[in-house]
Design a protein around this motif. Sequence first.
Motif, PDB file in Angstrom:
ATOM      1  N   LEU A 160       0.859  -1.182   0.000  1.00 17.01           N
ATOM      2  CA  LEU A 160       0.000   0.000   0.000  1.00 17.01           C
ATOM      3  C   LEU A 160       0.891   1.226   0.000  1.00 17.01           C
ATOM      4  CD1 LEU A 160      -2.751  -0.984   2.612  1.00 17.01           C
ATOM      5  CD2 LEU A 160      -3.070  -0.662   0.155  1.00 17.01           C
ATOM      6  N   THR A 161       0.714   2.079  -0.999  1.00 18.47           N
ATOM      7  CA  THR A 161       1.528   3.287  -1.108  1.00 18.47           C
ATOM      8  C   THR A 161       0.648   4.505  -0.881  1.00 18.47           C
ATOM      9  OG1 THR A 161       2.962   2.200  -2.735  1.00 18.47           O
ATOM     10  CG2 THR A 161       3.089   4.597  -2.574  1.00 18.47           C
ATOM     11  N   ALA A 162       0.979   5.275   0.143  1.00 15.20           N
ATOM     12  CA  ALA A 162       0.203   6.471   0.463  1.00 15.20           C
ATOM     13  C   ALA A 162       0.732   7.654  -0.326  1.00 15.20           C
ATOM     14  CB  ALA A 162       0.287   6.765   1.956  1.00 15.20           C
ATOM     15  N   THR A 163      -0.165   8.391  -0.939  1.00 15.50           N
ATOM     16  CA  THR A 163       0.253   9.539  -1.763  1.00 15.50           C
ATOM     17  C   THR A 163       0.474  10.791  -0.927  1.00 15.50           C
ATOM     18  OG1 THR A 163      -2.079  10.057  -2.172  1.00 15.50           O
ATOM     19  CG2 THR A 163      -0.956   8.648  -3.768  1.00 15.50           C
ATOM     20  N   GLN A 164      -0.069  10.809   0.302  1.00 17.80           N
ATOM     21  CA  GLN A 164       0.156  11.938   1.192  1.00 17.80           C
ATOM     22  C   GLN A 164       0.026  11.462   2.631  1.00 17.80           C
ATOM     23  OE1 GLN A 164      -3.444  14.154  -0.297  1.00 17.80           O
ATOM     24  NE2 GLN A 164      -3.716  14.577   1.869  1.00 17.80           N
ATOM     25  N   PRO A 165       0.643  12.152   3.574  1.00 23.50           N
ATOM     26  CA  PRO A 165       0.607  11.717   4.969  1.00 23.50           C
ATOM     27  C   PRO A 165      -0.678  12.154   5.657  1.00 23.50           C
ATOM     28  CG  PRO A 165       1.893  13.703   4.789  1.00 23.50           C
ATOM     29  CD  PRO A 165       1.490  13.336   3.378  1.00 23.50           C
ATOM     30  N   MET A 166      -0.940  11.559   6.817  1.00 28.75           N
ATOM     31  CA  MET A 166      -2.058  12.020   7.629  1.00 28.75           C
ATOM     32  C   MET A 166      -1.769  13.420   8.162  1.00 28.75           C
ATOM     33  SD  MET A 166      -3.665  10.378  11.107  1.00 28.75           S
ATOM     34  CE  MET A 166      -3.930   8.788  10.356  1.00 28.75           C
ATOM     35  N   PHE A 167      -0.571  13.607   8.719  1.00 28.22           N
ATOM     36  CA  PHE A 167      -0.103  14.913   9.172  1.00 28.22           C
ATOM     37  C   PHE A 167       1.239  15.184   8.514  1.00 28.22           C
ATOM     38  CE2 PHE A 167      -2.785  13.615  12.822  1.00 28.22           C
ATOM     39  CZ  PHE A 167      -3.657  14.697  12.839  1.00 28.22           C
ATOM     40  N   ASP A 168       1.385  16.348   7.914  1.00 31.70           N
ATOM     41  CA  ASP A 168       2.606  16.673   7.187  1.00 31.70           C
ATOM     42  C   ASP A 168       3.842  16.520   8.072  1.00 31.70           C
ATOM     43  OD1 ASP A 168       1.173  17.245   4.929  1.00 31.70           O
ATOM     44  OD2 ASP A 168       1.013  19.393   5.363  1.00 31.70           O
ATOM     45  N   GLY A 169       4.823  15.786   7.541  1.00 31.69           N
ATOM     46  CA  GLY A 169       6.088  15.634   8.241  1.00 31.69           C
ATOM     47  C   GLY A 169       6.068  14.639   9.374  1.00 31.69           C
ATOM     48  N   HIS A 170       4.977  13.885   9.529  1.00 32.88           N
ATOM     49  CA  HIS A 170       4.885  12.938  10.650  1.00 32.88           C
ATOM     50  C   HIS A 170       4.401  11.573  10.180  1.00 32.88           C
ATOM     51  CE1 HIS A 170       5.800  15.467  14.082  1.00 32.88           C
ATOM     52  NE2 HIS A 170       5.059  16.431  13.555  1.00 32.88           N
ATOM     53  N   PHE A 171       4.846  10.570  10.911  1.00 28.80           N
ATOM     54  CA  PHE A 171       4.413   9.198  10.669  1.00 28.80           C
ATOM     55  C   PHE A 171       4.342   8.488  12.019  1.00 28.80           C
ATOM     56  CE2 PHE A 171       5.678   4.709  10.277  1.00 28.80           C
ATOM     57  CZ  PHE A 171       4.668   4.228   9.457  1.00 28.80           C
ATOM     58  N   SER A 172       3.265   7.756  12.254  1.00 25.87           N
ATOM     59  CA  SER A 172       3.165   6.958  13.478  1.00 25.87           C
ATOM     60  C   SER A 172       2.418   5.675  13.170  1.00 25.87           C
ATOM     61  CB  SER A 172       2.464   7.738  14.595  1.00 25.87           C
ATOM     62  OG  SER A 172       1.088   7.915  14.308  1.00 25.87           O
ATOM     63  N   GLU A 173       2.800   4.616  13.847  1.00 28.50           N
ATOM     64  CA  GLU A 173       2.171   3.308  13.624  1.00 28.50           C
ATOM     65  C   GLU A 173       2.285   2.490  14.902  1.00 28.50           C
ATOM     66  OE1 GLU A 173      -0.105   0.741  11.689  1.00 28.50           O
ATOM     67  OE2 GLU A 173       0.666   2.544  10.682  1.00 28.50           O
ATOM     68  N   ILE A 174       1.257   1.714  15.179  1.00 22.11           N
ATOM     69  CA  ILE A 174       1.273   0.787  16.313  1.00 22.11           C
ATOM     70  C   ILE A 174       0.530  -0.471  15.896  1.00 22.11           C
ATOM     71  CG2 ILE A 174      -0.843   1.698  17.373  1.00 22.11           C
ATOM     72  CD1 ILE A 174       0.551   1.234  20.113  1.00 22.11           C
ATOM     73  N   GLU A 175       1.032  -1.615  16.302  1.00 20.75           N
ATOM     74  CA  GLU A 175       0.384  -2.875  15.937  1.00 20.75           C
ATOM     75  C   GLU A 175       0.661  -3.918  17.014  1.00 20.75           C
ATOM     76  OE1 GLU A 175       0.129  -6.118  12.246  1.00 20.75           O
ATOM     77  OE2 GLU A 175       1.175  -4.203  11.995  1.00 20.75           O
ATOM     78  N   SER A 176      -0.344  -4.722  17.308  1.00 15.98           N
ATOM     79  CA  SER A 176      -0.209  -5.818  18.264  1.00 15.98           C
ATOM     80  C   SER A 176      -0.460  -7.132  17.559  1.00 15.98           C
ATOM     81  CB  SER A 176      -1.204  -5.657  19.414  1.00 15.98           C
ATOM     82  OG  SER A 176      -0.891  -4.521  20.194  1.00 15.98           O
ATOM     83  N   PHE A 177       0.253  -8.168  17.987  1.00 15.68           N
ATOM     84  CA  PHE A 177       0.072  -9.518  17.450  1.00 15.68           C
ATOM     85  C   PHE A 177      -0.553 -10.392  18.533  1.00 15.68           C
ATOM     86  CE2 PHE A 177       4.021  -7.695  15.618  1.00 15.68           C
ATOM     87  CZ  PHE A 177       3.530  -7.459  14.342  1.00 15.68           C
ATOM     88  N   GLY A 178      -1.002 -11.581  18.144  1.00 15.06           N
ATOM     89  CA  GLY A 178      -1.604 -12.496  19.106  1.00 15.06           C
ATOM     90  C   GLY A 178      -0.631 -12.848  20.208  1.00 15.06           C
ATOM     91  N   GLY A 179      -1.161 -13.267  21.338  1.00 15.98           N
ATOM     92  CA  GLY A 179      -0.335 -13.551  22.495  1.00 15.98           C
ATOM     93  C   GLY A 179       0.109 -14.991  22.585  1.00 15.98           C
ATOM     94  N   SER A 180       0.214 -15.478  23.793  1.00 10.41           N
ATOM     95  CA  SER A 180       0.863 -16.762  24.057  1.00 10.41           C
ATOM     96  C   SER A 180       0.132 -17.949  23.456  1.00 10.41           C
ATOM     97  CB  SER A 180       0.989 -16.964  25.569  1.00 10.41           C
ATOM     98  OG  SER A 180      -0.295 -16.913  26.183  1.00 10.41           O
ATOM     99  N   GLU A 181      -1.154 -17.809  23.190  1.00  3.78           N
ATOM    100  CA  GLU A 181      -1.933 -18.949  22.698  1.00  3.78           C
ATOM    101  C   GLU A 181      -1.917 -19.066  21.165  1.00  3.78           C
ATOM    102  OE1 GLU A 181      -4.373 -15.707  21.516  1.00  3.78           O
ATOM    103  OE2 GLU A 181      -3.119 -16.059  23.273  1.00  3.78           O
ATOM    104  N   ARG A 182      -1.307 -18.109  20.492  1.00  4.77           N
ATOM    105  CA  ARG A 182      -1.326 -18.111  19.025  1.00  4.77           C
ATOM    106  C   ARG A 182       0.049 -18.445  18.459  1.00  4.77           C
ATOM    107  NH1 ARG A 182      -4.175 -13.300  15.890  1.00  4.77           N
ATOM    108  NH2 ARG A 182      -5.933 -14.408  16.810  1.00  4.77           N
ATOM    109  N   TYR A 183       0.057 -19.320  17.483  1.00  8.71           N
ATOM    110  CA  TYR A 183       1.308 -19.732  16.841  1.00  8.71           C
ATOM    111  C   TYR A 183       1.767 -18.671  15.842  1.00  8.71           C
ATOM    112  CZ  TYR A 183       4.599 -22.578  14.095  1.00  8.71           C
ATOM    113  OH  TYR A 183       5.708 -23.068  13.461  1.00  8.71           O
ATOM    114  N   TYR A 184       3.022 -18.283  15.963  1.00 10.38           N
ATOM    115  CA  TYR A 184       3.674 -17.434  14.974  1.00 10.38           C
ATOM    116  C   TYR A 184       5.023 -18.068  14.647  1.00 10.38           C
ATOM    117  CZ  TYR A 184       0.528 -13.395  15.100  1.00 10.38           C
ATOM    118  OH  TYR A 184      -0.546 -12.560  14.964  1.00 10.38           O
TER     119      TYR A 184
END
Length: 644
Positions: A160-184
């Motif tokens: 996915l390529t974004a053509t413009q930022p949400m806020f000029d000059g800034h980028f932020s991201e957060i993501e969580s994955f499954g915990g102890s019961e999920r195979y990765y």
Amino acid sequence: MPTIVLRLSAAIALSLLAAAAGAQTTQNPAPAASAQAPKAKAAEAEPMRIERLHVDYRVEPNGAYAERREMAVKVLEERAVESAKHRSIGYSASLQRLDVIAAYTQKADGRRVEVPKSNYQVETNEGRAGGGPAFSDQATTSVVFPDVAVGDTVVLDYRLTATQPMFDGHFSEIESFGGSERYYGDVRVRIDAPAAMTAQARGFGGLKTVRDEVAGGRRLIEWSYQNREPVEDETNDYSVYQVERFPGFAFSTFPGYADIARAYAARALPKAEPSARVRKLADEIAAGKIAPREVAQALYEWVSTQINYGGNCIGLGAVVPRDQAFVLDNRLGDCKDHATLLQALLSAKGIESTQALINAGNVYSLPSVPVVASVNHVLNYLPGLDLYVDATAKGIPFGELPAVVAGKPVLRIDRPDLAARTPGFAPLRNRQRMVSRLVILEDGSVKGQVEVELAGLPAISSRAGLRELSAEDAKGLVKKMFQSSGLTAEGSFTQDDPKPLRAEHRYRAEFEVKEAMPMPGAFPLGPLFFNPMPVSALTGSAGADALDTLTGDGTCGGGRSEEIYRIEFPKTVKVIAVPPDLSLRSGDSSYVARYKLDGQVLEASRVIEDATAGPVCSNEYNRTYRDFARKVRPNLKAQVVYQQ
């Protein structure tokens, strides 16, 4: 007490809270097992598992970015085949370009079956004749994988390529994955950003930093994670979500949350300047009102009832409120449109207000790394009245807040550095008083009337559920309600006018129900007609055995419920047993029940006061209340026994 919030909001008030939940909410996975925790049981085998998840971000100096994501999911059981066949990608059609790099089924014997072009389906919100979408540009590309069987792996790789930022000059991201019961099998996260962009980065819940270095003017960060021996997750209450307890990562170029508030304010405040049209409208709405609170209430109620909810809230490309004229013409807007229009109306009448960013999900403490996704909703604050209001949450009275935004940190854009929170629940604010007068006939039929008085969330809930009840439907309400239980009944229903946005409500029902009671027989005392908060609702945690192993906090709330009964039995019946009197206390919570049989008339009353304030309680507190509720439950189940 950990269940009352759900009980009070889910049944009828769900529609009230849906608007605030329109903003994206943080995913709520199970937590990872701590390295110091006791050895956990092996988890149940999953029907499919994630063999590979690779996520790459390349960030540009202006904050725009490209995200590449590759996931390989292996099918282990037949029941997972149908689910594994379908994968969807959501994105902003006007601001992001989707490129599917690879999509195929890797057969167990090594063959690779490509997804044909005919197996892609694209759904896009767009205007007429190629016009841009006014309220939501969200698109979804669905991929259907061919020839999937147990033992196969489906692989989807896209950018996915974004053509413009949400806020000029800034980028932020957060993501969580499954915990102890999920195979990765193999998780890898990479971020490639300009070294000149000062940023905070953190991996948590077991993610390991593989590298964090600067080369060629770029900062390169990489984390890895795997969980190839899943164990049973004993945590079972995720109503209070603390993201940093789970495997995941956060990256942000914002120095602090105050900077997110300032960035939003720079775009939102110019839109909140009242236009001539808004000034005229404000005068019309507030005509005849002088006191600031009365004026503010009139303006809030107009926005809440006249502007429908629709569109993106806080998301990629959706941080600039729409023009006031556009929102008024269409009578439609998202949370920032509601907040901006209300601010403009208040300003037109000389009432100071501001906007505030908040999480409308289950986050009650913001992550240490300031990311925009953690504050996904907008409401208003009125300093002169020291009052938060959320016009997006339909049906909520002025001065009240929906449960999803109560007791949470907020970023006020007028004072970004202030550590502010919305108010929580006032103890015993939620109240119900029900009076039932019943006459039981010799064949078991029942004649009676029920009067109910409500305050707080129960009142808001019942008003929402009954607001559109027509006079014609009211005539048949009693009949239909008992009919749903297989009983024949006639009766009438009356209520206060449910249209106004108020936190009080009263209604009354009269009925005659054919052969409702067994003759002879027994029954436990309980409401015979609809009510939002019976005494039993405040003992809902009695069966919560999981509290014994739960760690961390949970959502909670309480209230006061009173039930009064006068039941007259026929002269041909002898009442041989009634429930025993009972008086209990636990901290500030109590239960008192009295039962008196005088000839053929049973008079009973029971009152429970759950003084829990909420919205967050410790597990220790919840366990204590659970134990109290368990002592109350037998009294509620005790039966009135009679014979002929």
